[in-house]
Design a protein around this motif. Structure first.
Motif, PDB file in Angstrom:
ATOM      1  N   LEU A   1      -3.185  15.012   1.870  1.00  0.00           N
ATOM      2  CA  LEU A   1      -3.688  13.705   2.292  1.00  0.00           C
ATOM      3  C   LEU A   1      -2.582  12.934   2.984  1.00  0.00           C
ATOM      4  CD1 LEU A   1      -5.915  11.217   0.411  1.00  0.00           C
ATOM      5  CD2 LEU A   1      -3.613  10.480   1.016  1.00  0.00           C
ATOM      6  N   TYR A   2      -2.920  12.350   4.141  1.00  0.00           N
ATOM      7  CA  TYR A   2      -1.999  11.488   4.884  1.00  0.00           C
ATOM      8  C   TYR A   2      -2.748  10.186   5.189  1.00  0.00           C
ATOM      9  CZ  TYR A   2       0.167  16.045   5.658  1.00  0.00           C
ATOM     10  OH  TYR A   2       0.717  17.299   5.483  1.00  0.00           O
ATOM     11  N   ASP A   3      -2.342   9.126   4.547  1.00  0.00           N
ATOM     12  CA  ASP A   3      -3.008   7.843   4.716  1.00  0.00           C
ATOM     13  C   ASP A   3      -2.030   6.794   5.226  1.00  0.00           C
ATOM     14  OD1 ASP A   3      -5.367   8.877   3.831  1.00  0.00           O
ATOM     15  OD2 ASP A   3      -5.741   7.326   2.338  1.00  0.00           O
ATOM     16  N   GLY A   4      -2.479   6.003   6.177  1.00  0.00           N
ATOM     17  CA  GLY A   4      -1.700   4.864   6.644  1.00  0.00           C
ATOM     18  C   GLY A   4      -2.596   3.652   6.746  1.00  0.00           C
ATOM     19  N   TYR A   5      -2.008   2.472   6.615  1.00  0.00           N
ATOM     20  CA  TYR A   5      -2.832   1.274   6.681  1.00  0.00           C
ATOM     21  C   TYR A   5      -2.051   0.117   7.298  1.00  0.00           C
ATOM     22  CZ  TYR A   5      -0.315  -0.749   2.700  1.00  0.00           C
ATOM     23  OH  TYR A   5       0.661  -1.271   1.881  1.00  0.00           O
ATOM     24  N   VAL A   6      -2.794  -0.820   7.860  1.00  0.00           N
ATOM     25  CA  VAL A   6      -2.267  -2.101   8.312  1.00  0.00           C
ATOM     26  C   VAL A   6      -3.245  -3.172   7.836  1.00  0.00           C
ATOM     27  CG1 VAL A   6      -1.698  -3.573  10.273  1.00  0.00           C
ATOM     28  CG2 VAL A   6      -1.120  -1.143  10.335  1.00  0.00           C
ATOM     29  N   SER A   7      -2.717  -4.225   7.246  1.00  0.00           N
ATOM     30  CA  SER A   7      -3.549  -5.298   6.716  1.00  0.00           C
ATOM     31  C   SER A   7      -2.970  -6.636   7.167  1.00  0.00           C
ATOM     32  CB  SER A   7      -3.602  -5.227   5.185  1.00  0.00           C
ATOM     33  OG  SER A   7      -4.401  -6.262   4.660  1.00  0.00           O
ATOM     34  N   LEU A   8      -3.793  -7.441   7.828  1.00  0.00           N
ATOM     35  CA  LEU A   8      -3.378  -8.751   8.317  1.00  0.00           C
ATOM     36  C   LEU A   8      -3.972  -9.834   7.418  1.00  0.00           C
ATOM     37  CD1 LEU A   8      -3.986  -8.214  12.136  1.00  0.00           C
ATOM     38  CD2 LEU A   8      -1.919  -7.727  10.803  1.00  0.00           C
ATOM     39  N   ARG A   9      -3.145 -10.864   7.140  1.00  0.00           N
ATOM     40  CA  ARG A   9      -3.596 -11.954   6.277  1.00  0.00           C
ATOM     41  C   ARG A   9      -3.292 -13.292   6.925  1.00  0.00           C
ATOM     42  NH1 ARG A   9      -3.010 -10.313   0.070  1.00  0.00           N
ATOM     43  NH2 ARG A   9      -3.120  -8.049   0.308  1.00  0.00           N
ATOM     44  N   TYR A  10      -4.185 -14.219   6.658  1.00  0.00           N
ATOM     45  CA  TYR A  10      -3.923 -15.598   7.041  1.00  0.00           C
ATOM     46  C   TYR A  10      -4.270 -16.458   5.832  1.00  0.00           C
ATOM     47  CZ  TYR A  10      -3.295 -19.734   9.872  1.00  0.00           C
ATOM     48  OH  TYR A  10      -2.823 -20.906  10.385  1.00  0.00           O
ATOM     49  N   ARG A  11      -3.237 -17.147   5.318  1.00  0.00           N
ATOM     50  CA  ARG A  11      -3.402 -17.885   4.069  1.00  0.00           C
ATOM     51  C   ARG A  11      -3.270 -19.384   4.343  1.00  0.00           C
ATOM     52  NH1 ARG A  11      -3.033 -16.147  -1.201  1.00  0.00           N
ATOM     53  NH2 ARG A  11      -2.205 -14.141  -0.468  1.00  0.00           N
ATOM     54  N   LEU A  12      -4.353 -20.085   4.024  1.00  0.00           N
ATOM     55  CA  LEU A  12      -4.380 -21.539   4.050  1.00  0.00           C
ATOM     56  C   LEU A  12      -4.187 -22.054   2.621  1.00  0.00           C
ATOM     57  CD1 LEU A  12      -7.450 -21.837   6.442  1.00  0.00           C
ATOM     58  CD2 LEU A  12      -5.066 -22.325   7.028  1.00  0.00           C
ATOM     59  N   PRO A  13      -4.046 -23.358   2.427  1.00  0.00           N
ATOM     60  CA  PRO A  13      -3.845 -23.847   1.061  1.00  0.00           C
ATOM     61  C   PRO A  13      -4.930 -23.392   0.078  1.00  0.00           C
ATOM     62  CG  PRO A  13      -3.308 -25.571   2.615  1.00  0.00           C
ATOM     63  CD  PRO A  13      -3.869 -24.437   3.421  1.00  0.00           C
ATOM     64  N   ARG A  14      -6.178 -23.283   0.562  1.00  0.00           N
ATOM     65  CA  ARG A  14      -7.246 -22.894  -0.355  1.00  0.00           C
ATOM     66  C   ARG A  14      -8.000 -21.638   0.081  1.00  0.00           C
ATOM     67  NH1 ARG A  14      -8.768 -26.091  -4.440  1.00  0.00           N
ATOM     68  NH2 ARG A  14      -7.911 -28.199  -4.584  1.00  0.00           N
ATOM     69  N   THR A  15      -7.692 -21.106   1.240  1.00  0.00           N
ATOM     70  CA  THR A  15      -8.467 -19.986   1.770  1.00  0.00           C
ATOM     71  C   THR A  15      -7.540 -18.864   2.219  1.00  0.00           C
ATOM     72  OG1 THR A  15     -10.169 -21.521   2.540  1.00  0.00           O
ATOM     73  CG2 THR A  15     -10.211 -19.288   3.447  1.00  0.00           C
ATOM     74  N   VAL A  16      -7.943 -17.629   1.930  1.00  0.00           N
ATOM     75  CA  VAL A  16      -7.209 -16.447   2.380  1.00  0.00           C
ATOM     76  C   VAL A  16      -8.187 -15.543   3.127  1.00  0.00           C
ATOM     77  CG1 VAL A  16      -5.767 -14.499   1.719  1.00  0.00           C
ATOM     78  CG2 VAL A  16      -5.735 -16.594   0.343  1.00  0.00           C
ATOM     79  N   ILE A  17      -7.788 -15.095   4.311  1.00  0.00           N
ATOM     80  CA  ILE A  17      -8.582 -14.159   5.103  1.00  0.00           C
ATOM     81  C   ILE A  17      -7.759 -12.882   5.278  1.00  0.00           C
ATOM     82  CG2 ILE A  17      -9.780 -13.758   7.274  1.00  0.00           C
ATOM     83  CD1 ILE A  17      -9.940 -16.818   7.571  1.00  0.00           C
ATOM     84  N   ILE A  18      -8.350 -11.748   4.923  1.00  0.00           N
ATOM     85  CA  ILE A  18      -7.666 -10.459   4.998  1.00  0.00           C
ATOM     86  C   ILE A  18      -8.515  -9.511   5.831  1.00  0.00           C
ATOM     87  CG2 ILE A  18      -6.652  -8.554   3.693  1.00  0.00           C
ATOM     88  CD1 ILE A  18      -6.630 -10.384   1.248  1.00  0.00           C
ATOM     89  N   ALA A  19      -7.923  -8.902   6.818  1.00  0.00           N
ATOM     90  CA  ALA A  19      -8.609  -7.898   7.630  1.00  0.00           C
ATOM     91  C   ALA A  19      -7.658  -6.732   7.855  1.00  0.00           C
ATOM     92  CB  ALA A  19      -9.052  -8.493   8.972  1.00  0.00           C
ATOM     93  N   GLY A  20      -8.157  -5.538   7.638  1.00  0.00           N
ATOM     94  CA  GLY A  20      -7.275  -4.385   7.788  1.00  0.00           C
ATOM     95  C   GLY A  20      -8.043  -3.111   8.019  1.00  0.00           C
ATOM     96  N   VAL A  21      -7.315  -2.038   8.243  1.00  0.00           N
ATOM     97  CA  VAL A  21      -7.918  -0.727   8.413  1.00  0.00           C
ATOM     98  C   VAL A  21      -7.004   0.306   7.761  1.00  0.00           C
ATOM     99  CG1 VAL A  21      -6.839  -0.349  10.674  1.00  0.00           C
ATOM    100  CG2 VAL A  21      -8.928   0.904  10.064  1.00  0.00           C
ATOM    101  N   ARG A  22      -7.623   1.252   7.103  1.00  0.00           N
ATOM    102  CA  ARG A  22      -6.892   2.375   6.504  1.00  0.00           C
ATOM    103  C   ARG A  22      -7.431   3.659   7.125  1.00  0.00           C
ATOM    104  NH1 ARG A  22      -4.095   2.585   1.510  1.00  0.00           N
ATOM    105  NH2 ARG A  22      -3.569   4.711   0.892  1.00  0.00           N
ATOM    106  N   THR A  23      -6.526   4.520   7.527  1.00  0.00           N
ATOM    107  CA  THR A  23      -6.911   5.803   8.097  1.00  0.00           C
ATOM    108  C   THR A  23      -6.704   6.884   7.054  1.00  0.00           C
ATOM    109  OG1 THR A  23      -6.305   5.069  10.313  1.00  0.00           O
ATOM    110  CG2 THR A  23      -6.533   7.439   9.964  1.00  0.00           C
ATOM    111  N   ASP A  24      -7.789   7.569   6.719  1.00  0.00           N
ATOM    112  CA  ASP A  24      -7.759   8.583   5.670  1.00  0.00           C
ATOM    113  C   ASP A  24      -7.880   9.956   6.317  1.00  0.00           C
ATOM    114  OD1 ASP A  24      -7.949   9.321   2.776  1.00  0.00           O
ATOM    115  OD2 ASP A  24      -9.919  10.067   3.402  1.00  0.00           O
ATOM    116  N   ALA A  25      -6.801  10.722   6.305  1.00  0.00           N
ATOM    117  CA  ALA A  25      -6.771  12.053   6.913  1.00  0.00           C
ATOM    118  C   ALA A  25      -6.556  13.092   5.826  1.00  0.00           C
ATOM    119  CB  ALA A  25      -5.652  12.144   7.952  1.00  0.00           C
ATOM    120  N   VAL A  26      -7.441  14.079   5.753  1.00  0.00           N
ATOM    121  CA  VAL A  26      -7.393  15.107   4.713  1.00  0.00           C
ATOM    122  C   VAL A  26      -7.558  16.474   5.356  1.00  0.00           C
ATOM    123  CG1 VAL A  26      -8.579  16.073   2.706  1.00  0.00           C
ATOM    124  CG2 VAL A  26      -8.246  13.611   2.871  1.00  0.00           C
TER     125      VAL A  26
END
Length: 953
Positions: free
Chosen positions: A621-646
């Motif tokens: 298994l070879y997995d890589g990921y990138v995850s972007l976050r934007y954090r406000l005082p009360r709100t967090v937004i997370i968007a990312g992608v993980r590539t799963d290679a087997v």
């Protein structure tokens, strides 16, 4: 006044203080390790902005607990100081005054809270982790007193969490299903490193045996139910992550030693079946934890745990095999067909008694390095655990025909044949091992983590099986049951009781079986994050890479002997013991004394059965990921992608016309899946959190589903309720991985200074290419076989609601209670092709409709003790689908209640008493036809268990 030297001392010296008793603290995000009190207070002040005033002499020699997560400022401070001789004298939201308790007060507080310290810290850390998490998670902390069950395994603790179904092994859970999804579709890790598993009895499933992992090697266990790119892709049900216990979870030297005596109520046939070493009732055990910190600044820590347990688990089982007739007296294949007369007609009666003793032994160790003035910290951990059994099973089987005088209350049948058999030497030994290292570097907003581990698990079993049969003439029996409200049938009498004592029994089956399997799983992962901390704001990023290589192999040998010889009566025992459902005691074969070497070996069958069970499989298994976050005082937004290679390779024996050719079939395969995810978290006022998530994950096929060779089995292994005595099982190298779209939304409300919460969660999963076992019929040489082969379904869906509530320190009638309760409702379906027609099920494998769990603890400070009751209910669920559309096999609903009471005897000595399965509810198996009828086809009885603990703390 002497003040300790800290970065905030100048502020304290030059400030005029005003205190208000009514002031309340705000809520902040805390990340404070276990360390000396001055440094911990300094971190607390920086993270919440509140000044601290205390005497240096009061705090300079103390160490505080770790605190992590979002919580009330004052609650965080109290958690840090838990168990110390300090208390908060004044707190106004701007400054706090901390003083040492008087000796008299200190003694009283320690007496009242002595058994609470460890659990209180663990509970708050678990709840704070849930509150601060950016995904939907449920956590349970290890508590050495309030964790029930002598084995205190991870599986036993997790069944108290919402959405968790126990997949049992006899009288205790072995695996867990999360949100109605098969245990094969969970990802299980310790500190983020995947755990190796050989599956069920070396078959190569992906389910991890949590029965073999004790809770005392962990501080808590987290179940992640929604997913971001940072988490493993191979989880449709959820991610189970074990958080190792740390030496810094305790202040200074810590010890906990627990010795217990165990009594099991069911003696069964133990001591009467010829098995060596069987005991009817008694067992014993001991377990312990020791931890300490050392070095100039306590920068080194070590924690050790170990355990030994010997427990008797005898059992009785009775099986149901039926045939069906229509109102005209004609045999039909299914009760779902028109005209069924509504009665179950037994085709055979079968019961078994098992004398069984289980031994658990093993331990773990963890060494940590946490320098006080460095951005680095590191740890190394290792463990080894063994679970083995000594099992002997004695079986009585009578085949019957020609039913007469049949009613809903019973009937009469002729006896066609009688089989006596015994299986002895079953050990089912599992050994689990692991070594892992963790190096972490922090610098302001950056975190770099390197983890590497090697886990492996082995399985070994060996058994001797002997079966003898006789064909009586002019013998009949009467039976009870078979009606719509009592569908298990049982023998009520015989025309000539004891006819078997003068019968000639001939050997019908004889074999010696041995099996070994091993899985090895090296893993390495590198994770980096910037500006993703709970107190950070704005844009942040996390990225990482993981590699692991799973290799599993299985090797079995089975010596099959030619049979037909008369079995010498000297190999029969005549205990005064009647198997359930047989009305009279039958002889018992003594396999332990039987000379298998006198039987001629069947070379062809030996070669076939020894070769067809073997396989090997390797997966990279070879997995890589990138995850972007934007954090406000009360709100967090997370968007990312993980590539799963087997990529995988399977090696299976080559079979032609049901014969081994001696060649090996090599299968190669692989897949690449990009898996996106989006999460939004909003923290409303009044301590209300909202999570919303969409993610894509995969469910990798089991190695045995891809690489298993064709295997023929007849006779004693047929499934109760099946209409065939022989089956053919095989793998399918063309299976595709499942692909799931997961939707989650939850609302959590926290209250009472982080002592309680209430939560409601909704989930919906759409699973493409789900995998099921298709059963069909095939006639070979005039013998009807059930052929089992894994296939991809068209698709599955499951949705559900989870409700949970927890509150500590509830005052009622001048008493103090802790309370937790949860309930889950699920609705699933699967569509698959059955030949040329589309079939639809109304549930998934291992998915009950309703789950409910609860626990109540009554704290009794006068005796430094308490009373705890836990209860679990799981609705029935399907375990596999049969060879005709709508036919299923399943596990019945089960309610379990456990009870414990403990009290202090003298300082550092406690007694604890446990009664397991108070309600005496026992597991049972079912089969039936969707939309029509359901029957019980196996009852199991294990009795109850009682424990007496002597605890040194």
């Amino acid at each position: 006044m002497r003040r300790f030297i800290c970065p905030f001392s100048a502020i304290l010296l030059g400030t005029s203080l005003y205190f208000s008793d009514a002031a309340r603290a705000a809520t902040h995000q805390f990340d404070i390790p276990a360390e000396n009190a001055p440094d911990a207070l300094s971190r607390w002040q920086k993270q919440c902005g509140i000044g601290v005033l205390a005497k240096g002499a009061d705090v300079e020699s103390l160490r505080f607990h770790a605190v992590r997560g979002s919580m009330d400022d004052q609650a965080a401070l109290r958690m840090m100081m838990q168990g110390s001789p300090l208390f908060i004298e004044r707190f106004d939201g701007k400054f706090v005054v901390i003083v040492r308790k008087s000796p008299k007060r200190e003694t009283i507080v320690r007496k009242v809270k002595g058994t609470e310290d460890v659990f209180a810290i663990g509970y708050h850390n678990a709840l704070s982790h849930k509150r601060a998490s950016d995904v939907v998670v449920d956590s349970i902390a290890y508590d050495p007193i309030q964790t029930l069950g002598g084995a205190s395994s991870i599986a036993q603790s997790l069944v108290l969490l919402p959405g968790v179904t126990a997949i049992t092994d006899g009288d205790e859970p072995r695996y867990v299903s999360l949100r109605g999804i098969s245990p094969d579709l969970n990802h299980t890790s310790i500190d983020g490193i995947a755990l190796a598993t050989v599956g069920e009895n070396g078959t190569g499933a992906r389910r991890v045996n949590l029965q073999n992992i004790p809770s005392d090697m962990t501080a808590r266990t987290d179940i992640y139910k929604s997913f971001t790119a940072e988490q493993d892709a191979g989880a449709i049900g959820g991610v189970v992550d074990l958080i190792p216990m740390s030496a810094y979870d305790h202040k200074g030297f810590y010890k906990f030693i627990d010795a217990d005596a165990i009594y099991s109520t069911l003696a069964g046939i133990a001591g009467k079946d010829g098995a060596k070493g069987g005991t009817p009732h008694w067992g014993q055990g001991v377990k312990g934890i020791v931890s300490d910190q050392f070095g100039k600044d306590n920068e080194f820590g070590i924690v050790l745990s170990g355990r030994y347990q010997y427990r008797v688990r005898n059992s009785s089982k009775t099986f149901g095999y039926s045939q069906y007739y229509n109102t005209a007296g004609q045999a039909i294949n299914s009760p779902a067909l028109p005209g069924w007369n509504g009665l179950l007609t037994p085709s055979r009666f079968q019961s078994a008694d098992y004398s069984d003793a289980i031994t658990n032994v093993g331990g773990s160790g963890r060494f940590e390095w946490r320098p006080t003035r460095s951005n680095l910290q590191a740890s190394v951990m290792g463990w080894a655990y063994r679970r083995g059994e000594g099992n002997t099973g004695s079986y009585d089987t009578m085949y019957t025909n020609s039913v007469t005088h049949q009613t809903g209350a019973g009937g009469r049948e002729k006896i066609g044949s009688v089989y006596l058999s015994q299986r002895t030497g079953d050990t089912w030994q599992r050994d689990s091992y692991g070594v892992l290292g963790h190096l972490e570097w922090r610098s302001r907003q950056s975190l770099l983590s390197l983890k590497a581990g090697y886990t492996w698990e082995t399985y070994a079993n060996g058994e001797r099986y002997l079966e003898a049969r006789t064909y009586p003439t002019n013998q009949s029996l009467t039976y009870g049951g078979g009606g719509p409200n009592n569908n298990m049938t049982y023998i009520t009498g015989y025309d000539q009781p004891g006819f078997w004592n003068n019968a000639v029994f001939k050997i019908d089956s004889a074999d010696i079986y041995a099996e070994r399997a091993i899985e090895k799983l090296p893993t390495a992962r590198l994770d980096y994050s910037w500006n993703t901390g709970k107190s950070d704001r704005g844009f942040g990023v996390a990225a990482g890479f993981e590699w692991r290589e799973m290799s599993i192999s299985r090797n079995a040998s089975e010596d099959m002997f030619n049979t037909g010889q008369v079995l010498d009566p000297k190999y029969f025992l005549h205990p005064d013991y009647t198997l359930v459902g047989f009305a009279k005691p039958l002889p018992v074969i003594n396999v332990s004394g039987f000379p298998f070497s006198t039987l001629p070996l069947n070379a062809a069958q030996t070669a076939y059965y020894s070769g067809t069970s073997d396989y090997a499989y390797q997966e990279d298994l070879y997995d890589g990921y990138v995850s972007l976050r934007y954090r406000l005082p009360r709100t967090v937004i997370i968007a990312g992608v993980r590539t799963d290679a087997v990529n995988y390779t399977g090696w299976t024996p080559q079979i032609s016309n049901s014969m081994l050719t001696g060649a090996t079939t090599v299968t190669h395969g692989g897949y690449l899946n990009p898996l996106p995810s989006v999460d939004v978290i909003h923290h409303f006022p009044y301590a209300v959190n909202l999570h919303a998530s969409f993610s894509m994950t995969v469910g990798r096929p089991n190695p045995s589903q891809l690489a298993a060779a064709e295997y023929i089995s007849c006779g004693n292994t047929s499934t109760p309720g099946s209409i065939t005595d022989c089956s053919i099982s095989m793998g399918n190298p063309n299976l595709r991985p499942r692909r799931a779209k997961n939707f989650d939304i939850s609302v959590d409300k926290y209250f009472n200074n982080n002592n309680g919460f209430v939560s409601l969660a909704f989930f919906d999963k759409w699973i493409k290419d789900d995998i099921y076992t298709l059963s069909s019929f095939q006639t070979i040489n005039n013998q009807l076989y059930t052929v089992n082969r894994p296939e991809n379904a068209n698709g599955s869906t499951i949705m559900g609601l989870e409700f949970s509530a927890t509150e500590r320190n509830i005052r009622f009638l001048h008493q103090v209670f802790d309370l937790s309760a949860n309930a889950t409702w699920m609705n699933g379906s699967m569509q698959y092709m059955f030949g040329t027609q589309m079939a639809t099920t109304h549930s998934l494998i291992n998915q009950p409709t309703v789950l409910a769990n609860g626990a109540v603890t009554w704290k009794i400070p006068q005796i430094d003790g308490g009373l705890r009751v836990t209860a679990n209910y799981s609705g029935g669920y399907v375990t596999s689908f049969g060879a005709t559309p709508g036919l299923y096999y399943g596990f019945g609903s089960l309610f379990t209640m456990n009870l414990a009471f403990w009290h202090r005897v003298i300082p550092h000595l406690m007694f604890k008493y446990e009664l397991m399965n108070v309600a005496d509810q026992q597991p049972y198996n079912t089969y039936g036809y969707e939309g029509h009828v359901s029957f019980i086809n196996q009852y199991q009885y294990y009795g109850r268990g009682a424990y007496f603990h002597v605890i040194f703390d």
